[in-house]
Scaffold this motif. Structure first.
Motif, PDB file in Angstrom:
ATOM      1  N   LEU A  46       0.811  -1.207   0.000  1.00 11.84           N
ATOM      2  CA  LEU A  46       0.000   0.000   0.000  1.00 11.84           C
ATOM      3  C   LEU A  46       0.851   1.266   0.000  1.00 11.84           C
ATOM      4  O   LEU A  46       1.941   1.283   0.575  1.00 11.84           O
ATOM      5  CB  LEU A  46      -0.892   0.018   1.238  1.00 11.84           C
ATOM      6  N   GLU A  98      -3.613   0.677  -3.405  1.00  7.96           N
ATOM      7  CA  GLU A  98      -2.852  -0.528  -3.719  1.00  7.96           C
ATOM      8  C   GLU A  98      -1.685  -0.113  -4.612  1.00  7.96           C
ATOM      9  O   GLU A  98      -1.889   0.591  -5.612  1.00  7.96           O
ATOM     10  CB  GLU A  98      -3.698  -1.543  -4.496  1.00  7.96           C
ATOM     11  N   TYR A 140      -5.681  -4.856   4.765  1.00 11.98           N
ATOM     12  CA  TYR A 140      -5.241  -3.500   4.438  1.00 11.98           C
ATOM     13  C   TYR A 140      -5.383  -2.537   5.626  1.00 11.98           C
ATOM     14  O   TYR A 140      -4.585  -1.616   5.766  1.00 11.98           O
ATOM     15  CB  TYR A 140      -6.023  -2.952   3.250  1.00 11.98           C
ATOM     16  N   GLU A 187      -2.321  -3.266   7.847  1.00 10.89           N
ATOM     17  CA  GLU A 187      -1.082  -2.896   7.154  1.00 10.89           C
ATOM     18  C   GLU A 187      -0.926  -1.384   7.060  1.00 10.89           C
ATOM     19  O   GLU A 187       0.151  -0.835   7.322  1.00 10.89           O
ATOM     20  CB  GLU A 187      -1.054  -3.522   5.755  1.00 10.89           C
ATOM     21  N   SER A 188      -1.999  -0.693   6.693  1.00  8.03           N
ATOM     22  CA  SER A 188      -1.911   0.765   6.568  1.00  8.03           C
ATOM     23  C   SER A 188      -1.749   1.425   7.937  1.00  8.03           C
ATOM     24  O   SER A 188      -1.013   2.410   8.073  1.00  8.03           O
ATOM     25  CB  SER A 188      -3.132   1.322   5.834  1.00  8.03           C
TER      26      SER A 188
END
Length: 172
Positions: A9, A69, A103, A106-107
């Protein structure tokens, strides 16, 4: 502010051309169900305009980052924080078609690392509406711990919910 990234990302501050995406996140009933009441378009526009302004740690509004992405360049969500009195209150919204990809975690990990290294922010907080199990899972994966429950503190569509307050203090 510059763009930063994780393995899959990239994140950068919201810009004027992100209006359609920002709007979709704020009107999608699945996205907002456990976050806030539906808002009129003019209120969403005002929120968007404030978040497109240049941001510093002295800003009183949210630093809002669009999450993309890397492989496709497609926007998947937004993340960011409001920084006040040495604590960054974090938040995030993702489109339903990207739920379950990791996501959010992760972000958020990338945001925590970036804000700690680049801005010297080491205390974080998140307020989650009771029942938003996926959001609480993201926070726990990122090291946050439930610190407080405020009973019947937040109303969505006329129903009262408990607020779950999570905290994280990063030690370098």
């Amino acid at each position: 502010m510059n763009q930063f990234s994780s393995s899959r990302l990239a994140m950068r501050q919201v810009e004027v051309q992100d209006w359609d995406f920002f709007h979709e996140l704020h009107v999608n009933p699945i996205v907002i169900a456990k976050c806030f009441d539906p808002m009129p378009t003019d209120e969403i526009e005002a929120r968007f305009e404030r978040r497109c302004q240049p941001w510093t740690t002295q800003s009183r509004d949210w630093l809002t980052l669009v999450v993309f992405e890397i492989a496709t360049g497609e926007p998947v969500g937004i993340t960011g924080f409001c920084y006040k009195d040495g604590v960054a209150e974090i938040g995030y919204l993702f489109l339903p078609k990207f739920f379950g990809f990791g996501y959010g975690s992760e972000s958020l990990m990338a945001l925590l690392e970036w804000s700690s290294i680049e801005l010297g922010i080491h205390e974080f907080e998140a307020v989650v509406t009771e029942g938003n199990v996926a959001s609480e899972s993201v926070l726990r994966k990122c090291g946050f711990q439930l610190a407080e429950v405020v009973p019947q503190n937040y109303s969505i569509c006329g129903q009262l919910y408990d607020d779950h307050i999570y905290r994280l203090a990063k030690i370098d």
